[in-house]
Structure formats: structure tokens, C-alpha cells
Design an enzyme around this catalytic site. Structure first.
Site, PDB file in Angstrom:
ATOM      1  N   GLY A 296       0.906  -1.229   0.087  1.00 42.74           N
ATOM      2  CA  GLY A 296      -0.151  -0.009   0.029  1.00 42.74           C
ATOM      3  C   GLY A 296       0.961   1.308   0.053  1.00 42.74           C
ATOM      4  O   GLY A 296       1.797   1.259  -0.768  1.00 42.74           O
ATOM      5  N   SER A 328       5.732  -5.323  -1.372  1.00 45.69           N
ATOM      6  CA  SER A 328       5.621  -3.806  -1.599  1.00 45.69           C
ATOM      7  C   SER A 328       6.110  -2.925  -0.644  1.00 45.69           C
ATOM      8  O   SER A 328       7.395  -2.972   0.006  1.00 45.69           O
ATOM      9  CB  SER A 328       4.222  -3.441  -2.074  1.00 45.69           C
ATOM     10  OG  SER A 328       4.196  -2.269  -2.871  1.00 45.69           O
ATOM     11  N   ALA A 329       5.106  -2.084   0.177  1.00 52.21           N
ATOM     12  CA  ALA A 329       5.470  -1.345   1.362  1.00 52.21           C
ATOM     13  C   ALA A 329       6.072  -2.048   2.275  1.00 52.21           C
ATOM     14  O   ALA A 329       6.956  -1.877   3.363  1.00 52.21           O
ATOM     15  CB  ALA A 329       4.389  -0.693   2.053  1.00 52.21           C
ATOM     16  N   HIS A 365       8.332  -3.278  -7.090  1.00 51.77           N
ATOM     17  CA  HIS A 365       7.935  -2.979  -8.654  1.00 51.77           C
ATOM     18  C   HIS A 365       8.805  -2.328  -9.530  1.00 51.77           C
ATOM     19  O   HIS A 365       8.372  -1.609 -10.509  1.00 51.77           O
ATOM     20  CB  HIS A 365       6.537  -1.841  -8.275  1.00 51.77           C
ATOM     21  CG  HIS A 365       5.563  -2.485  -7.432  1.00 51.77           C
ATOM     22  ND1 HIS A 365       4.560  -3.132  -7.706  1.00 51.77           N
ATOM     23  CD2 HIS A 365       5.504  -2.163  -6.091  1.00 51.77           C
ATOM     24  CE1 HIS A 365       3.853  -3.440  -6.513  1.00 51.77           C
ATOM     25  NE2 HIS A 365       4.456  -2.916  -5.576  1.00 51.77           N
ATOM     26  N   GLU A 400       8.411  -6.888 -10.350  1.00 53.15           N
ATOM     27  CA  GLU A 400       7.251  -7.516 -10.079  1.00 53.15           C
ATOM     28  C   GLU A 400       7.318  -9.126 -10.534  1.00 53.15           C
ATOM     29  O   GLU A 400       8.165  -9.313 -11.589  1.00 53.15           O
ATOM     30  CB  GLU A 400       6.033  -7.140 -10.663  1.00 53.15           C
ATOM     31  CG  GLU A 400       5.605  -5.827 -10.200  1.00 53.15           C
ATOM     32  CD  GLU A 400       4.491  -5.397 -10.605  1.00 53.15           C
ATOM     33  OE1 GLU A 400       3.738  -5.844 -11.796  1.00 53.15           O
ATOM     34  OE2 GLU A 400       3.919  -4.324 -10.128  1.00 53.15           O
TER      35      GLU A 400
END
Length: 438
Positions: A296, A328-329, A365, A400
Site C-alpha cells: 500500500g 511492496s510497502a 515494483h 514484479e
């Protein structure tokens, strides 16, 4: 049978932060199992320098200390050798003739203002601790100490603080807070800080975190977390319940996010519990078998972790053997800092410090693609800028479909595709799946 390798604790903080008080209390708790090396002992010998010139030296600058000798002595203790540590006479600004004989112990505590400012010395440490105290509190403590205990005038203390101490702190000491495993407040009861350090110690063992760091949660056209499920299943084997941190969510509720992850990981048989539903979050984290941190907005995630004081509890859990899974985060948070996130700072954070589970940065990413007709900077250019400003923190661009597996001291790159290292001096290096070297 060879003696176990000593555990090295590096403890730093600004003048007046309370690091010496913490060190003394920690040593009292460890007793005969520990030995202390003070960085101040290693101020350079100046017996060949006129006394008047010695007083002009900036003793808050890292170059004032013979850190290379300290590192050699730490290495010797780790090899089971006894050392002769220098002693420093502050009255004459030079080494004393006598040395201190120090034999190896199961724990070696290295304490000083600049203990974490040297990358090689920092790398010697199994556990690094920074004592963080507001500048006004530190100055007030220093003023009182120097006037009452060292017979100095308030004017001389102020002059030295403004001329040497504060500039060196801002340049060399304060940045180390982002690189420490633990950041402890110098204003809380010292017994609480000692307890936190002791909880992180495994005497005689080095700390090797167990973590799975994914670039992303979802591949286009595939179910949520499906592409990485095999790797996640392996990590969750035998884990009855995992704590999920949903604080990176912005456009959905924490309950919705937790349910989404629970649905995605249903085949594992592990119960997913949202940390936002737990009253004593710190205790729950420290006792967790597995901690999962979703993606997020990284700034929202870090801001919430700061408000709830979660970073330290997560790190304690990792020292106790918990597994960390993040995407991700959540992968950004595992790095020394969150500086290489792709997210906008939609919330203010007190600092950029991450968990430091790995010694380098990730850029989830990651893509080297450029947009035709777009005049803005590419991702590659931004990451090269990052390592130019932060040469001690290389960045691994993680596209990714790829992940980082950290297990028992071995770090491997997995998944399909090609990642890219960004290092100091603008050096870039494509890298495929496999065990990562230095």
C-alpha cells in the site's frame, strides 16, 4: 570444541543522550559474561603534538579516533585472543602509558558517540543500538556535567557545543539512527531499555533474520498472492497464527485488507489476525511466530508503526526467531530505511528508518522501462541519484514477480525476471535469480 563466537553490541548516541548510563546498567546485568570496549579509549596518541595544539583538536570528529585499531581488537576478541586496549588521559589529550588487558567474553559491548559512524565497525556488530534523546535535553545534561564534574565555565561549554559538538552530531552521529537495529529513548527508565536489549540477545549466536520480501502481491490477471503462494506456504509451515499489519492500506479498511489476505492465504491453513484488533500490540508482536506486512502506501505504514511503537517490537520478535513476510510497502519496511519506496509521502513520518532486516535497500515494483514521449526522470535515474546521496546503502531493484528470501544467513533472489543492483558511483549490475554475494 571451539568456544562460541562473541556477540558484539555496538551502542551509540549523542553527547548527553544517556548511552553511558545505559551501558553501565547493561554491563551490570550481563556481569562476567560481558566485557566493555569504550570508543573513547581509542582517541589517537598525540604525545608528539604540543599540548597547546592538542586542545585545538575537534574530538567529536570520527578522525580523532583510531577506529581501525578498535576493529582489529574486536576481530582479535572474536578469534579468542586477549588484547591490550589503550587507555586515554583526557587531562593531557593523549594516550596513557598503561593499557587494559581484556580477555574474550560471550558478549562484547562497544560504546561511544561515533561507534556506528564507521561502516566497517558497524558491520562487526551483531546488534546495534542508538540512544535517541532530544537535543535540548542532551545539551542541558552536558552543561550540567561539564560545569559540576569537570570545572568548566558555562561559556566554554556553549562555545564548544556550538562550534564542534552540534555540527559533528548532525553530520556523523544523528544519521546513524537510521542504521541501528534498535533505537531506544534516552528519557525512559534505563531498566526498560536494558530489558529490550537483553530480549534481543542470543548469547554466542549471530542474528540471522528469516524473511520473505516480495516485490508485489498480485501479477496481472492472477488471483491475489497466487504467484508467490508456494514460497509463502513454505514459510507458514507449522505456523498456527500470523499477525498481519494492514497499516499501508489507504482506500480500504484494515478489516477488509486483513480479510483479503486471509482469503489469499486460506490454502496455508494459517489464521491471519489483524494487529489493529489487538489491544497489547507490542506484546503480541514480540510473541508472534510470523509477522506479515502488506503493501500500500509506505508512508502510511511507517507513520502508523511509529504511532504504535511497532518497529522495536517487530525487531525483538525477529531476534526471537519470528518469520517476516512483506510485499511492496512491507518489503520497503524491512530495509534500513524507506527511502527507496515509490510512494508519495501522503502522511508525515518522524524519520525514514525501517527495520534493517537486510543491509541494503529494495525498490519493489522496479522497472527499467521508460514511457515514450514522457520527459520525466526514469526509475533508473532516480535510483542512481539515491546511491549518489547514500553511498553506503546499495539498492536492489526488485521487479514484479521476484522476491528476496532471507534464511539462516543466506540471502537468495527468486522468481522470474532480472533484478538490478544500484551501487555507489553510479554502478548498475543486472542480476538473475540465485544466492546473492557481497
Amino acid at each position: 570444541m571451539a568456544e562460541p563466537r562473541p556477540t558484539i553490541i555496538g551502542l551509540a548516541g549523542g553527547t548527553g543522550s544517556g548511552k553511558t548510563t545505559l551501558t553501565e546498567s547493561l554491563m551490570a546485568h550481563l556481569g562476567d559474561d560481558a566485557v566493555l570496549l569504550q570508543h573513547d579509549w581509542y582517541y589517537r596518541d598525540q604525545s608528539d603534538v604540543p599540548l597547546a595544539d592538542r586542545a585545538k583538536v575537534n574530538y567529536d570528529h570520527p578522525d580523532a579516533q583510531e577506529t581501525d585499531l578498535l576493529i582489529r581488537h574486536i576481530n582479535a576478541l572474536q578469534s579468542g585472543e586477549t588484547i591490550e586496549a589503550p587507555q586515554y588521559d583526557f587531562a593531557i589529550h593523549s594516550r596513557a602509558e598503561a593499557t587494559k588487558t581484556i580477555a574474550p567474553r560471550t558478549v562484547v559491548v562497544v560504546e561511544g558517540i561515533n561507534t556506528l559512524a564507521n561502516a566497517t565497525l558497524r558491520a562487526c556488530c551483531d546488534l546495534t543500538v542508538f540512544v535517541d534523546t532530544p537535543a535540548d535535553v542532551r545539551f542541558a545534561r552536558r552543561l550540567q556535567r561539564d560545569v559540576e564534574e569537570r570545572g568548566r565555565t558555562p561559556e566554554s561549554v556553549v562555545t564548544q557545543y556550538l562550534g564542534d559538538v552540534r555540527p559533528m552530531h548532525e553530520k556523523y552521529v544523528e544519521p546513524c539512527k537510521d542504521l541501528a537495529h534498535l533505537v531506544l529513548s534516552g528519557e525512559v527508565p534505563v531498566a526498560d531499555s536494558v530489558a529490550t536489549i537483553l530480549a534481543c540477545l542470543r548469547v554466542g549466536e549471530s542474528f540471522h533474520p528469516n524473511a520473505l520480501l516480495l516485490s508485489n502481491s498480485t501479477m496481472a490477471g492472477e488471483p491475489y498472492l497466487a504467484w508467490a503462494r508456494a514460497s509463502i506456504v513454505e514459510r507458514l509451515d507449522g505456523v498456527a497464527e500470523a499477525l498481519f499489519i494492514p497499516y499501508a492500506a489507504v482506500d480500504i479498511s484494515y478489516d477488509e485488507y486483513t480479510q483479503r489476505v486471509a482469503n489469499g492465504l486460506a490454502p496455508t491453513g494459517t489464521t491471519i489476525r489483524g494487529i489493529h484488533t489487538v489491544e497489547d500490540k507490542g506484546a503480541a508482536l514480540q510473541d508472534a511466530q510470523c509477522i506479515i506486512v502488506g503493501g500500500g502506501n509506505t508512508f502510511s505504514l511507517l507513520a502508523a508503526c511509529q504511532r504504535e511503537s511497532l518497529r522495536q517490537s517487530i525487531w525483538v520478535a525477529m531476534r526471537k526467531g519470528a518469520t517476516y513476510i512483506g510485499w511492496s510497502a512491507g518489503a520497503n519496511l524491512a530495509c534500513p530505511t524507506i527511502k527507496t519506496t515509490n510512494d508519495m509521502p501522503i502522511e508525515s513520518v518522524a524519520d525514514f528508518r525501517g527495520l534493517g532486516l537486510i543491509p541494503f535497500q529494495l525498490n519493489p515494483h522496479y522497472t527499467s522501462a521508460t514511457v515514450a514521449g514522457h520527459g520525466g526522470e526514469s526509475r533508473d535515474q532516480r535510483l542512481r541519484e539515491c546511491v549518489l546521496r547514500n553511498p553506503d546503502l546499495p539498492v536492489l531493484g526488485l521487479p514484479e514477480g521476484m522476491y528476496l528470501d532471507v534464511d539462516s544467513g543466506v540471502t537468495s533472489l527468486g522468481g522470474a525476471g532480472e533484478a538490478c543492483w544500484f551501487r555507489a558511483g553510479g554502478v548498475t549490475e543486472p542480476i538473475s535469480a540465485g544466492v546473492l554475494g557481497d
